[in-house]
Enzyme design. Structure first.
Site, mmCIF file in Angstrom:
data_model
loop_
_atom_site.group_PDB
_atom_site.id
_atom_site.type_symbol
_atom_site.label_atom_id
_atom_site.label_comp_id
_atom_site.label_asym_id
_atom_site.label_seq_id
_atom_site.Cartn_x
_atom_site.Cartn_y
_atom_site.Cartn_z
ATOM 1 N N CYS A 151 2.508 -5.543 6.792
ATOM 2 C CA CYS A 151 2.249 -5.130 5.416
ATOM 3 C C CYS A 151 3.447 -4.353 4.869
ATOM 4 O O CYS A 151 4.340 -3.963 5.612
ATOM 5 C CB CYS A 151 0.987 -4.278 5.348
ATOM 6 S SG CYS A 151 -0.527 -5.225 5.596
ATOM 7 N N HIS A 193 0.823 -1.210 0.000
ATOM 8 C CA HIS A 193 0.000 0.000 0.000
ATOM 9 C C HIS A 193 0.855 1.257 0.000
ATOM 10 O O HIS A 193 2.071 1.225 0.231
ATOM 11 C CB HIS A 193 -0.939 0.007 1.214
ATOM 12 C CG HIS A 193 -0.231 0.020 2.540
ATOM 13 N ND1 HIS A 193 0.027 1.175 3.239
ATOM 14 C CD2 HIS A 193 0.268 -0.990 3.290
ATOM 15 C CE1 HIS A 193 0.652 0.875 4.371
ATOM 16 N NE2 HIS A 193 0.806 -0.426 4.426
#
Length: 431
Positions: free
Chosen positions: A347, A328
């Protein structure tokens, strides 16, 4: 180990720096200094040493000696490249390794000191300084350029002077580096060579992402990966979707570990960060009705509104995996400038993620750069399925050599290599 909460780094916070555990085990024992010097001299001058060093003149050595290339870490020739590096390091070890560097003064350009001789010998043996530079007390432009090259090969700031972290990397023994190469050869062989004609690779210890096409790196993006206490998982999957202007549903682990303490300190935190609470029927819940001093987090959904300041900013890149991790964007772009980029909860945050968006959507009709920018500017959450899902690999490679022959090393951030000398000593900036 899912999406983490981006928080701005306070201005008075100590910047995280790369630290190796002091000292390097495994240096071959030498009976006295004279024999040690003889072993180093023999290795430097051996005819079979090969063309390991880059020949660069005094002018070019003043600039950072880039070791980057368009050759991917993995690929069909990765095992052979590592085997060649292993053969080189076996010769170094057999010939006595390299000397330890023990500075008497801070070592930087312009210094004259006997300890510079140790540094020159060390850099010549590893191929960072040309043999023609010779052995002297002078920290000249050749040494400065060689130090920058060494720093680049080890993922350190290319300053050209010997700081604490460069010194510790210099003093990891050749025997330990050889074992590190052998460990990573096994990893590379286990991965195989069929990664896909187009694929994305995140090398966790190096904290960067490669977009590879036809065995050539089309993009290389700096990344932020999981901290040692919340590591990014090793996985293989396929990227099937990009969401522009994504909302963020906060994982339970982050609610418990991060948001609960934050709400105790600042009751306006959720409102200020546009994070809404919903019950199991989809009804919004007022944060002021929650007991934030409770031991367990409330059984509610925490969802942050889309926007440039949300935790995922413009982009979320989805791929199937049991860990519920993804790649992201982030509003905290300054973190990409850090040398130590092990800050997330698992992440992977990608710098210049829109370049990766364009590359991933290359074969998806209607999604060129202009349309992507227009969609992000509109601010509406928009999922896009890739016409051709792209293989995605999260790998753990701490030593490698591309076909250009440059051998690179990185810290063993998750302590998987089995040698304490290679570990990253975590600080308050990481944990």
């Amino acid at each position: 180990m899912t999406k983490d909460l981006d928080r701005k780094t306070p201005t008075n916070k100590t910047v995280s720096r790369r630290r190796f555990i002091a000292g390097a085990a495994g240096v071959l024992a030498m009976p006295h200094l004279a024999s040690a010097q003889s072993a180093v001299d023999a290795l430097i001058n051996t005819p079979g040493r090969g063309n390991w060093d880059d020949q660069f003149d005094a002018f070019t050595s003043r600039a950072p000696a880039s070791v980057s290339s368009n050759q991917p870490i993995l690929g069909p020739n990765a095992p052979a490249n590592l085997m060649q590096a292993i053969a080189q390091y076996q010769q170094i070890v057999t010939s006595g390794g390299w000397p330890q560097v023990h500075p008497n003064v801070p070592l930087q350009f312009g210094v004259y000191d006997p300890s510079v001789q140790q540094l020159r010998q060390r850099l010549i043996v590893s191929g960072d300084l040309p043999r023609s530079a010779g052995i002297s007390d002078s920290y000249d432009s050749y040494v400065q350029g060689a130090v920058r090259r060494f720093q680049a090969r080890h993922g350190l700031s290319e300053t050209g002077y010997i700081d604490e972290y460069t010194l510790k990397a210099l003093n990891v023994s050749a025997r330990v580096r050889l074992a590190q190469l052998e460990t990573n050869l096994t990893r590379v062989e286990d991965l195989g060579s069929d990664l896909g004609e187009r694929y994305v690779l995140v090398n966790i210890p190096a904290a960067y992402c490669e977009a590879v096409e036809q065995d050539s790196v089309a993009l290389r993006n700096v990344a932020i990966v999981g901290r040692p206490s919340r590591p990014t998982p090793i996985l293989n999957s396929k990227i099937f979707e990009i969401i522009f202007n994504p909302p963020w549903t906060v994982p339970r682990s982050i609610i418990q570990k991060d948001i609960m303490p934050l709400m105790r300190e600042d009751p306006n935190y959720l409102v200020d960060n546009k994070i809404r609470l919903y019950d199991n029927k989809g009804n919004e819940v007022d944060p002021m009705t929650i007991d934030w001093n409770a031991e367990k987090a409330p059984n509610l959904t925490f969802r942050q509104d889309p926007g440039p300041n949300s935790a995922m900013a413009s982009t979320k890149i989805n791929f199937h995996n049991k860990h519920a991790v993804y790649m992201h964007d982030t509003p905290s772009q300054s973190l990409f400038n850090d040398i130590v980029r092990f800050e997330s909860s698992g992440c992977v945050r990608i710098e210049n993620v829109r370049d990766l968006d364009v590359w991933l959507l290359k074969n998806t009709p209607g999604w060129d750069r202009q349309h992507i920018e227009q969609t992000i500017h509109a601010g509406i959450s928009t999922p896009v399925n890739l016409a051709d899902p792209v293989p995605n690999h999260f790998v753990y490679i701490t030593a490698w050599s591309a076909k250009d022959g440059v051998v690179q090393f990185r810290d063993d951030i998750y302590n998987l290599d089995g040698a304490p000398e290679l570990a990253l000593q975590t600080t308050s900036g990481i944990e």
